[in-house]
Design a protein around this motif. Sequence first.
Motif, PDB file in Angstrom:
ATOM      1  N   HIS A  90       0.819  -1.209   0.000  1.00 51.44           N
ATOM      2  CA  HIS A  90       0.000   0.000   0.000  1.00 51.44           C
ATOM      3  C   HIS A  90       0.854   1.261   0.000  1.00 51.44           C
ATOM      4  O   HIS A  90       0.477   2.287  -0.577  1.00 51.44           O
ATOM      5  CB  HIS A  90      -0.914   0.014   1.230  1.00 51.44           C
ATOM      6  CG  HIS A  90      -2.026  -0.980   1.147  1.00 51.44           C
ATOM      7  ND1 HIS A  90      -2.897  -1.208   2.195  1.00 51.44           N
ATOM      8  CD2 HIS A  90      -2.409  -1.828   0.147  1.00 51.44           C
ATOM      9  CE1 HIS A  90      -3.769  -2.136   1.836  1.00 51.44           C
ATOM     10  NE2 HIS A  90      -3.483  -2.529   0.610  1.00 51.44           N
ATOM     11  N   VAL A  91       2.000   1.184   0.638  1.00 53.61           N
ATOM     12  CA  VAL A  91       2.878   2.355   0.720  1.00 53.61           C
ATOM     13  C   VAL A  91       3.679   2.539  -0.570  1.00 53.61           C
ATOM     14  O   VAL A  91       3.777   3.644  -1.109  1.00 53.61           O
ATOM     15  CB  VAL A  91       3.841   2.219   1.923  1.00 53.61           C
ATOM     16  CG1 VAL A  91       4.872   3.337   1.914  1.00 53.61           C
ATOM     17  CG2 VAL A  91       3.049   2.224   3.230  1.00 53.61           C
ATOM     18  N   VAL A  92       4.221   1.437  -1.090  1.00 55.05           N
ATOM     19  CA  VAL A  92       5.157   1.525  -2.211  1.00 55.05           C
ATOM     20  C   VAL A  92       4.451   1.582  -3.556  1.00 55.05           C
ATOM     21  O   VAL A  92       4.897   2.255  -4.485  1.00 55.05           O
ATOM     22  CB  VAL A  92       6.146   0.335  -2.159  1.00 55.05           C
ATOM     23  CG1 VAL A  92       7.062   0.339  -3.366  1.00 55.05           C
ATOM     24  CG2 VAL A  92       6.962   0.412  -0.877  1.00 55.05           C
ATOM     25  N   GLY A  93       3.330   0.901  -3.698  1.00 54.18           N
ATOM     26  CA  GLY A  93       2.619   0.888  -4.982  1.00 54.18           C
ATOM     27  C   GLY A  93       2.667  -0.483  -5.606  1.00 54.18           C
ATOM     28  O   GLY A  93       2.479  -1.493  -4.935  1.00 54.18           O
ATOM     29  N   GLY A  94       2.925  -0.536  -6.906  1.00 53.39           N
ATOM     30  CA  GLY A  94       2.929  -1.827  -7.585  1.00 53.39           C
ATOM     31  C   GLY A  94       1.548  -2.427  -7.694  1.00 53.39           C
ATOM     32  O   GLY A  94       1.360  -3.637  -7.594  1.00 53.39           O
ATOM     33  N   VAL A  95       0.553  -1.560  -7.936  1.00 57.06           N
ATOM     34  CA  VAL A  95      -0.853  -1.975  -7.923  1.00 57.06           C
ATOM     35  C   VAL A  95      -1.217  -2.712  -9.211  1.00 57.06           C
ATOM     36  O   VAL A  95      -0.824  -2.315 -10.305  1.00 57.06           O
ATOM     37  CB  VAL A  95      -1.770  -0.746  -7.746  1.00 57.06           C
ATOM     38  CG1 VAL A  95      -3.235  -1.162  -7.763  1.00 57.06           C
ATOM     39  CG2 VAL A  95      -1.428  -0.021  -6.457  1.00 57.06           C
ATOM     40  N   LEU A  96      -1.995  -3.770  -9.070  1.00 55.93           N
ATOM     41  CA  LEU A  96      -2.530  -4.478 -10.228  1.00 55.93           C
ATOM     42  C   LEU A  96      -3.726  -3.700 -10.770  1.00 55.93           C
ATOM     43  O   LEU A  96      -4.670  -3.399 -10.044  1.00 55.93           O
ATOM     44  CB  LEU A  96      -2.965  -5.886  -9.835  1.00 55.93           C
ATOM     45  CG  LEU A  96      -3.465  -6.768 -10.981  1.00 55.93           C
ATOM     46  CD1 LEU A  96      -2.307  -7.180 -11.888  1.00 55.93           C
ATOM     47  CD2 LEU A  96      -4.181  -8.013 -10.438  1.00 55.93           C
ATOM     48  N   ASN A  97      -3.684  -3.377 -12.064  1.00 57.93           N
ATOM     49  CA  ASN A  97      -4.799  -2.680 -12.687  1.00 57.93           C
ATOM     50  C   ASN A  97      -6.044  -3.567 -12.669  1.00 57.93           C
ATOM     51  O   ASN A  97      -5.951  -4.766 -12.926  1.00 57.93           O
ATOM     52  CB  ASN A  97      -4.415  -2.330 -14.132  1.00 57.93           C
ATOM     53  CG  ASN A  97      -5.465  -1.520 -14.842  1.00 57.93           C
ATOM     54  OD1 ASN A  97      -6.501  -2.048 -15.240  1.00 57.93           O
ATOM     55  ND2 ASN A  97      -5.201  -0.244 -15.012  1.00 57.93           N
ATOM     56  N   PRO A  98      -7.230  -3.022 -12.358  1.00 59.66           N
ATOM     57  CA  PRO A  98      -8.434  -3.862 -12.307  1.00 59.66           C
ATOM     58  C   PRO A  98      -8.750  -4.555 -13.626  1.00 59.66           C
ATOM     59  O   PRO A  98      -9.341  -5.632 -13.641  1.00 59.66           O
ATOM     60  CB  PRO A  98      -9.541  -2.889 -11.886  1.00 59.66           C
ATOM     61  CG  PRO A  98      -8.992  -1.521 -12.131  1.00 59.66           C
ATOM     62  CD  PRO A  98      -7.520  -1.631 -11.953  1.00 59.66           C
TER      63      PRO A  98
END
Length: 528
Positions: free
Chosen positions: A370-378
């Motif tokens: 949550h802090v760093v990112g690296g989010v999977l696109n929906p």
Amino acid sequence: MAVSSAFFPSSLVSLAASAAGDRGSASSTVPRVFSAPIPRFPPNFVRQLSNKARRNCSNIGVAQIVAASWSNSSSSFEAPRSAASADAVVAPEAVLDSAIGVGVSEILSSPVESQTLAAGKAKVSPSSAKVTATLSFDGSLAVHAGERYGRGIITDAITTPVVNTSAYWFNNSDELIDFKEKRHTSFEYGRYGNPTTQALEEKMSALEIAESTVFVSSGMYASVALLSTLVPAGGHIVITTDCYRKTRIFIQNELPKKGISVTIIDPADIGSLESALDQNNVSLFFSESPTNPFLRCVDIELVSQLCHNKGALVCIDSTFASPINQKALTLGADLVLNSATKFIAGHNDVIGGCISGSEELISKIRLYHHVVGGVLNPNAAYLILRGMKTLHLRVKEQNSTALRMAQLLEEHPKIIRVYYPGLQSHPEHHIAKRQMAGFGGVVSFEMAGDLETTKKFVDSLKIPYIAPSFGGCESIVDQPAIMSYWDISESERVAMYGIKNNLVRFSFGVEDFEDLKADVLQALEKIN
């Protein structure tokens, strides 16, 4: 699930005007009146879409454009929210159940509704236990887990909708305060969660028999997040000689900056593991199984016992196996990592990664994430969800093709050696038989020839693509000396990693075996 991601048909949501401004606290209930839905679009809805949106609607499916049934009631359609708070809605369960076709009362009461996602710590959801009580086999879990049972998005669509949003909104400041003080639930922001991704995580947890799963943007990021979270500064880790090169580069180049030391052992060298555990305060044992590209296998049960006796965690990168072939957590591992780009998604069209394990450990990794990112696109989450529905079918076919091809290659005079855990000649065949249901869709082998001979074989193949991936429907082949190690001299490459010029890695897709066999044989005929 998150409050503002629970989808209700607009025809079901009608805010009582007299109560709209009377709410003193976000935790109090606003009465809402529900009417039976009529499954059609509202007046002028299609005309309100741009040409591009209409094309998208036809291309990717109505279920992804509208996540619920709609009515002709203009007042219902004008309700401002596309997602309503489960805590702030009073709905006659019988009406909702008949309208949507599922037990809404069960969905609304599911502990998924009470997850505190913004704090980076999700409570244990029993949704996997619920679905496994109904579905006993991986094939059924791959299709239904996380979606038919326990899906957080309330919709009558068979497929899980794509929720494209960067943030989730609150009715008023009191509701926001309730959220901050843990009386109200929401994802709050797109980096902290998404209902489409959540459904994917539940499906993976069911397949891995895990308490929790976190999906991220790539398999490599999953490795970085895990290592950065669970190995403290000054810590020590144990890894194996054969692994994905970028993982090794991160471990050897980046972790020492935090004072983290590394012991590298052969995957089957239990004596070296015991010595490393005795001589160091080991935080983590991290290994692929099977490994890349020689498909070595770690005795997960034995390694887990030895590491746990010394207080070390065990993480197995199971990308080459998939949960269809191997369930590392049931063998004693604390965490299992997958590059979802490969067998999990299975269509060579999306990049993603995931880590599964106990809620305690996954919560720590999720907080870092949550802090760093690296989010999977929906949208990527949707593609992986779709791909997973055929995971068991694809993997079984790939298992069969790869085993038959390995046996064929092992008998061919132009092949020196075949690396495949399903062969009796494999050094860990006895381990693979014990801990794997199938041996995977990738076969590595060494040609009887040099770099140029091997290049000619690869270039003569007509079916597989020359590319740096594996696990998809399409067969893929590569020469690791060129694809992954071209920047290293041959002598250094062979001495350090065992990668010779004549090594080939072949990922078999779901093409017919006879076509693949004929293609391989004709390519072999073209070399001296």
